[in-house]
Scaffold this motif. Structure first.
Motif, mmCIF file in Angstrom:
data_model
loop_
_atom_site.group_PDB
_atom_site.id
_atom_site.type_symbol
_atom_site.label_atom_id
_atom_site.label_comp_id
_atom_site.label_asym_id
_atom_site.label_seq_id
_atom_site.Cartn_x
_atom_site.Cartn_y
_atom_site.Cartn_z
ATOM 1 N N SER A 211 29.147 66.510 29.087
ATOM 2 C CA SER A 211 30.117 65.487 28.703
ATOM 3 C C SER A 211 30.824 65.824 27.394
ATOM 4 C CB SER A 211 29.425 64.127 28.586
ATOM 5 O OG SER A 211 29.167 63.609 29.870
ATOM 6 N N GLU A 212 30.107 66.414 26.457
ATOM 7 C CA GLU A 212 30.750 66.733 25.172
ATOM 8 C C GLU A 212 31.818 67.814 25.330
ATOM 9 O OE1 GLU A 212 28.161 67.455 21.911
ATOM 10 O OE2 GLU A 212 27.137 65.511 22.106
ATOM 11 N N GLN A 213 31.511 68.814 26.165
ATOM 12 C CA GLN A 213 32.523 69.850 26.415
ATOM 13 C C GLN A 213 33.705 69.268 27.169
ATOM 14 O OE1 GLN A 213 29.696 72.629 28.163
ATOM 15 N NE2 GLN A 213 30.706 74.290 27.011
ATOM 16 N N HIS A 214 33.409 68.376 28.120
ATOM 17 C CA HIS A 214 34.471 67.737 28.894
ATOM 18 C C HIS A 214 35.398 66.951 27.955
ATOM 19 C CE1 HIS A 214 35.663 65.063 32.588
ATOM 20 N NE2 HIS A 214 36.581 65.918 32.297
ATOM 21 N N ALA A 215 34.790 66.202 27.054
ATOM 22 C CA ALA A 215 35.590 65.411 26.107
ATOM 23 C C ALA A 215 36.445 66.325 25.228
ATOM 24 C CB ALA A 215 34.670 64.550 25.244
ATOM 25 N N GLU A 216 35.854 67.429 24.780
ATOM 26 C CA GLU A 216 36.653 68.328 23.923
ATOM 27 C C GLU A 216 37.779 68.989 24.719
ATOM 28 O OE1 GLU A 216 34.475 70.696 21.069
ATOM 29 O OE2 GLU A 216 35.961 72.299 21.239
ATOM 30 N N LEU A 217 37.480 69.356 25.957
ATOM 31 C CA LEU A 217 38.524 69.918 26.820
ATOM 32 C C LEU A 217 39.686 68.933 26.942
ATOM 33 C CD1 LEU A 217 39.623 71.919 28.976
ATOM 34 C CD2 LEU A 217 38.243 70.688 30.664
#
Lengths: 141, 141, 141, 141, 141, 141
Positions: free
Chosen positions: F99-105
């Protein structure tokens, strides 16, 4: 301006030379336009892109060559690709598109863009009869 | 979903009725699709939009009817208009587009989209020979 | 459909609760729409997005609130964002946009889209007088 | 060409100077590119835009710097922003992107554009398993 | 660069001259910008395009002239039409848009673009309350 | 909704079966998602599309699999392809995106969209140093 270096003598690379030769032979002209010169920075990308273009655009298929160019122009305008609009308008003219056809093509593209924006602005629900994906699709419309 | 209220009896408004009647007469069908029902919230916008569509798409012009629909589909896909893709694909099928032509149309649109993105990514400079705007444009390309 | 899980009780997270509370207080309503519920999967992204929206759209600035919503709708339509078209059309109506203004807004957006596609299709060269970037820009146009 | 006047000495404005100084310090270079010079016509817009870019692109985050630039290039190409394609391709090269990576990046962007247009043309229904928004989302896919 | 030949003396054609004269009279200026000079290759397309622009943009309607130009700019930016951004920014300035309003307009457009991409990335489901198409639409929101 | 009929037993066609079998073998799953089922209306288009996707996305190349999916998502969002956003977000999660990578993407995509629109609105001239197409390109930037 460009984002890749354009080599002075790209055909020193034999893979590039092979593609350029095929472009010249297929199109019956010595002219190799900048699209291919830009792609030459990576022979693999050049080869696969030309193979795709040759198969669909430079080979006899169901749709006639001028219709294919006009469809290509339509997509290129909607996607805002300046280079592609220039190159495919030139190609369409070379394949016989006159000014009246060009004007009508642009008029249809402009109309489609207008109604695209209207339909999106209205969020028009798709009529069920337009759905071909269901189990009991209509034989005709 | 929709952003404008769809009236239960839009044809109670005589201006709406006149347009719907013309749509039915022009297309030789009782069916009036949702685009026009959504536009009916404003009779003026309905009238001018239908007048444009009728003049270019439902009148005999230089380009044949199926070619015009395919160009319309191309623009609608590139602009991401779901409703328009559905309605104009249905129209193209009604005008004789078979599955093989549909597949080729989509293949050309997909190819154009791909090379549009490549040309934009490469920022390919336009070849001077593609410019028709100058004082000494080439007779042919 | 959604690409992130929507929590049943997102406000169990105090950072999410703080943003939702501020949305409710700023907008003077108990309703928190799905955009914020979807963003709640990442409190940081939720916080920065709401801060931006609040600063420009929910604060008194130079442009009046309805004009700002109409500009937002115009961009959302051109970018093909179905959710945004719905939510900002609802917001514009809540701020007083009637059906006639809505119709005129859509008519202008449709016209702009049409001439955008024409200008791109024609590759119209920019008139030098439109350039403000030079050293001797005109005082007026 | 430009739509805002570019000041000869933008740093006479202390707010502009502060941002330009931070750009130079953050990037460890004397070069301030035209994006910031154009934005300098409004110090507030310059400050908020640079704050956003600095926080995500010039700060250590989860994703590595080159991946972030490649994502930025992908969006910029799809949105047809010529300036952004140039500036972020230059940034990616400065962060180590070689020609082979550049070619692969462009190939993936081209493929995505192609299948985007195919999926929109086909109006492919979303598979229920791709929906993460429901109450019983799958642990894995 | 251009995709159509620009005539040296387009007004030798009486239909073109009539449109150019009307542009000059309507706008109270001798200046006829390149958009119309490019369209002059086809008098019919020139006439219908100018008629549309005149009716919506050069006639008194519900929305004030500057608001209409700002909406036009918003669409033109989102559609990536360089010519249109230039010409309509110049028109907005001529109608009174100052630098602060310009900056706020751009800030809203930038914010809308950001949340458009977020909402599309999240695939946020439309809140039922935003639907005006159903039989029992809410009086207010 | 869909614009092509979806066969109940598409694998009765041996060319379709061969592609579906290869998809299952390559991805090590029995699941064949709707994109391929929709494309099955034309075996040739199905074959060439899968060949492209397999070569770039399901084969080991320079970029790692998750980076490739994130680039694909970025393009799909900017092009407004709902199906593609769903399917490639699912693929990215299956390849480890949390989720954190998704949010940063999403944050980077949103920022890029914002600055794309700003740069287009400002019509920022490209800095000469960003041009790699000239005869004397800089070794570094």
């Amino acid at each position: 301006m460009a984002t890749t270096p354009q080599a002075t003598s790209p055909e020193n690379n034999p893979r590039v030379k092979a593609v350029f030769d095929d472009i010249r032979a297929t199109r019956k002209t010595d002219f190799v336009n900048n699209m291919w010169r830009s792609l030459a920075f990576d022979p693999g990308l050049l080869e696969t892109t030309w193979a795709d273009v040759k198969r669909l655009m430079a080979t006899e298929t169901l749709l006639d060559p001028l219709t294919k160019e006009m469809i290509y122009i339509a997509v290129s305008i909607a996607n805002g690709c300046s280079y592609c609009v220039h190159s495919h308008t030139a190609a369409a003219r070379a394949k016989g598109m006159g000014s009246e056809q060009h004007a009508e093509l642009l008029a249809i593209i402009g109309l489609a863009a207008k109604t695209n924006h209207l339909a999106t602005g209205l969020q028009v629900p798709v009529d069920p009869v337009f759905d071909l994906g269901g189990p009991a699709s209509p034989a005709g419309l």
